[in-house]
Design an enzyme around this catalytic site. Structure first.
Site, PDB file in Angstrom:
ATOM      1  N   GLY A 249      17.810  41.186  25.603  1.00  0.00           N
ATOM      2  CA  GLY A 249      16.608  41.524  24.856  1.00  0.00           C
ATOM      3  C   GLY A 249      16.802  42.164  23.504  1.00  0.00           C
ATOM      4  CD  GLU A 291      21.409  39.126  32.834  1.00  0.00           C
ATOM      5  OE1 GLU A 291      21.836  38.752  33.928  1.00  0.00           O
ATOM      6  OE2 GLU A 291      20.196  39.277  32.575  1.00  0.00           O
ATOM      7  NE  ARG A 331      11.863  31.679  19.431  1.00  0.00           N
ATOM      8  CZ  ARG A 331      11.664  32.669  18.604  1.00  0.00           C
ATOM      9  NH1 ARG A 331      11.815  32.485  17.309  1.00  0.00           N
ATOM     10  NH2 ARG A 331      11.313  33.865  19.051  1.00  0.00           N
ATOM     11  CB  CYS A 362       0.700  12.605  15.638  1.00  0.00           C
ATOM     12  SG  CYS A 362       1.434  11.283  14.713  1.00  0.00           S
TER      13      CYS A 362
HETATM   14  N1  LLP Z   1      18.312  38.063  31.012  1.00  0.00           N
HETATM   15  C1  LLP Z   1      17.161  37.647  31.530  1.00  0.00           C
HETATM   16  C2  LLP Z   1      16.906  37.827  32.961  1.00  0.00           C
HETATM   17  C3  LLP Z   1      16.202  37.018  30.711  1.00  0.00           C
HETATM   18  O1  LLP Z   1      15.060  36.612  31.241  1.00  0.00           O
HETATM   19  C4  LLP Z   1      16.478  36.838  29.342  1.00  0.00           C
HETATM   20  C5  LLP Z   1      15.512  36.178  28.467  1.00  0.00           C
HETATM   21  C6  LLP Z   1      17.709  37.293  28.836  1.00  0.00           C
HETATM   22  C7  LLP Z   1      18.599  37.912  29.705  1.00  0.00           C
HETATM   23  C8  LLP Z   1      18.114  37.121  27.405  1.00  0.00           C
HETATM   24  O2  LLP Z   1      17.277  37.802  26.525  1.00  0.00           O
HETATM   25  P1  LLP Z   1      17.628  37.806  24.945  1.00  0.00           P
HETATM   26  O3  LLP Z   1      18.857  38.648  24.755  1.00  0.00           O
HETATM   27  O4  LLP Z   1      17.872  36.410  24.535  1.00  0.00           O
HETATM   28  O5  LLP Z   1      16.438  38.383  24.311  1.00  0.00           O
HETATM   29  N2  LLP Z   1      11.771  31.709  24.583  1.00  0.00           N
HETATM   30  C9  LLP Z   1      11.565  33.048  24.068  1.00  0.00           C
HETATM   31  C10 LLP Z   1      12.533  34.027  24.689  1.00  0.00           C
HETATM   32  C11 LLP Z   1      12.424  34.098  26.183  1.00  0.00           C
HETATM   33  C12 LLP Z   1      13.414  35.056  26.761  1.00  0.00           C
HETATM   34  C13 LLP Z   1      13.444  34.927  28.230  1.00  0.00           C
HETATM   35  N3  LLP Z   1      14.414  35.715  28.893  1.00  0.00           N
HETATM   36  C14 LLP Z   1      11.708  33.003  22.554  1.00  0.00           C
HETATM   37  O6  LLP Z   1      11.934  31.939  21.999  1.00  0.00           O
HETATM   38  O7  LLP Z   1      11.583  34.040  21.887  1.00  0.00           O
END
Ligand code: LLP
Length: 432
Positions: A249, A291, A331, A362
């Site tokens: 995150g 993660e 996005r 389209c």
């Molecule tokens: N771990 C878990 C359990 C998750 O659900 C996620 C992201 C991550 C790690 C990785 O999070 P990051 O470091 O990438 O923020 N499609 C959305 C983002 C969805 C994230 C979902 N989970 C976007 O394009 O912003």
């Protein structure tokens, strides 16, 4: 200044990434084109790994969240850097296994894993299955018992922390499809059940509070809440859990308005709070898993497009149309995500014209950005959209039957294709 240190402008006034001229890349490989900088990815993984090693004496693991961008070469890189990965589907798991990723470093997520995915995870001996709910816990117990195995699991807990980010990517708050709720006692019930279930070995806990978060406070709060729950588990079951996965995150810079912290700073602040809490509760500092997905790959990537029509509607707006759009980057259409874009062949010219960047689908909502300040655009220019390495390729589609672009990896001035562009034949592969 460009938003990431791996981007520059060369003597021709062209944008460069990883030492390669973006205009030359576009000319050589064609557009649309995803470009990713290998060094950036490796450095990000190393920085995270170093900060885990420095801050957690009982060890930890950086598990790249492969949902951010999943293809074989990225898994090879993550593997070579000694990191783990988080997978959320049979498809992501299969990709990892196809490059010989060490199964013990795989964390398998998902709020509704199928029976065949759970079976696959057990057969591959993945390191940890992150169990999302009781239905899955019982199902996993049945499958692992029938296979004569013991599944090493974490329970995914919803710690009730609100992270300040886009609603769609908030996952830690109580109203969430993910995880087992802490506040209402469901989590402790699940821990007691997991502790005594055949075929299950409860190793630790997991939480993930959201994505694109800049503030360290929600991370700190989540770590403290999770340790508090570990203490409750010890008190009520006699089991001392020794592993804690705090999810991903960490926010990145999409535009110069974003001010992310250094990863090492997050780690220092969170580990400090976590160790203090562990000492208060007389708990061992757990093995920590993080993660990160976006922060490892987003700034490493750019997307190159060729400019087509430029449409000026006096007094209203100017549209610049590109040869990609929502199928390669959904996005903005989904979240109104902000991006920095520029004209790669005019990168040293002033960005003093306002355009809405339109895709070629389209669909009126097929936009990459509204009211973006760009260099004056004309047909044939190469547009670069920056920080597209995460959640672009992985969220891409074939809408309007557009083939997906290739991914080119750049490294110190050299480039290579790591994912081939789809062909029209590829689009028909499964049609009967
Ligand atoms: N771990 C878990 C359990 C998750 O659900 C996620 C992201 C991550 C790690 C990785 O999070 P990051 O470091 O990438 O923020 N499609 C959305 C983002 C969805 C994230 C979902 N989970 C976007 O394009 O912003």
């Amino acid at each position: 200044m460009l938003i990431s240190e791996n981007l520059n402008i060369n003597e021709k006034g062209h944008l460069t990434i990883g030492g390669c001229d973006a205009v030359e890349l576009a000319n050589h490989y064609g557009t649309p084109l995803y470009v990713m900088d290998e060094n950036f990815i490796r450095n990000a993984l190393r920085e995270y790994k170093k900060s885990i090693d420095e801050n957690y004496e009982n060890g930890g693991m950086v598990a790249y969240a492969s949902k951010a961008c999943c293809f074989k070469e990225i898994h090879r890189i993550v593997m070579q850097e000694g990191c783990g990965i988080d997978v959320v589907s049979g498809g992501e798991l299969y990709t990892a296994m196809q490059v010989g990723f060490p199964a013990e470093r795989i964390y398998f997520h998902g709020n509704n894993k199928t029976e065949s995915e759970l079976r696959m995870a057990l057969e591959y001996n993945v390191g940890r299955i992150v169990v999302d709910n009781l239905t899955e816990l019982y199902l996993l117990s049945e499958i692992s018992t029938s296979l004569g195995k013991k599944a090493s699991i974490y329970l995914r807990i919803t710690p009730g922390i609100e992270a300040h980010t886009h609603d769609f990517v908030k996952t830690g708050q109580i109203d969430s499809k993910f995880g087992i709720t802490l506040e209402n006692g469901d989590a402790i019930k699940a821990a007691k059940i997991a502790a005594n279930l055949d075929g299950i070995s409860l190793k630790g806990l997991h939480c993930h509070i959201g994505s694109q978060i800049f503030d360290e406070q929600p991370f700190i709060l989540a770590a403290e809440v999770m340790l508090g729950f570990m203490e409750q588990v010890r008190r009520e079951t006699g089991i001392t859990l020794t592993e804690l996965n705090l999810g991903g995150g960490f926010g990145i810079r999409y535009t110069n308005d974003d001010c992310p912290k250094e990863y090492s700073e997050y780690m220092r602040l969170v580990s400090g709070a976590l160790k203090k809490k562990a000492a208060e509760l007389n708990l061992p500092v757990p093995f920590i898993v993080i993660e990160p997905g976006r922060s490892i790959v987003a700034p490493a990537g750019i997307t190159l497009y060729t400019v087509g029509n430029v449409k000026d509607i006096p007094g209203i707006r100017s549209y610049v149309s590109i040869d990609g759009g929502m199928p390669d980057n959904p996005r903005y259409a989904l979240y109104k995500s902000r991006y920095t874009a520029l004209i790669a062949n005019k990168a040293n010219q002033p960005a003093n014209c306002k355009y809405t960047i339109a895709g070629r689908c389209c669909e009126s909502g097929d936009l990459i950005q509204e009211d973006a300040m760009l260099q004056q655009c004309q047909r044939g220019d190469i547009m670069a959209v920056l920080a597209t390495g995460a959640y672009n390729y992985s969220m891409s589609s074939n809408y309007n039957r557009l083939p997906r672009p290739a991914i080119v990896m750049v490294n110190n001035g050299k480039s290579r294709v790591v994912v081939k562009a789809e062909t029209y034949e590829d689009l028909l592969r499964n049609d009967i």
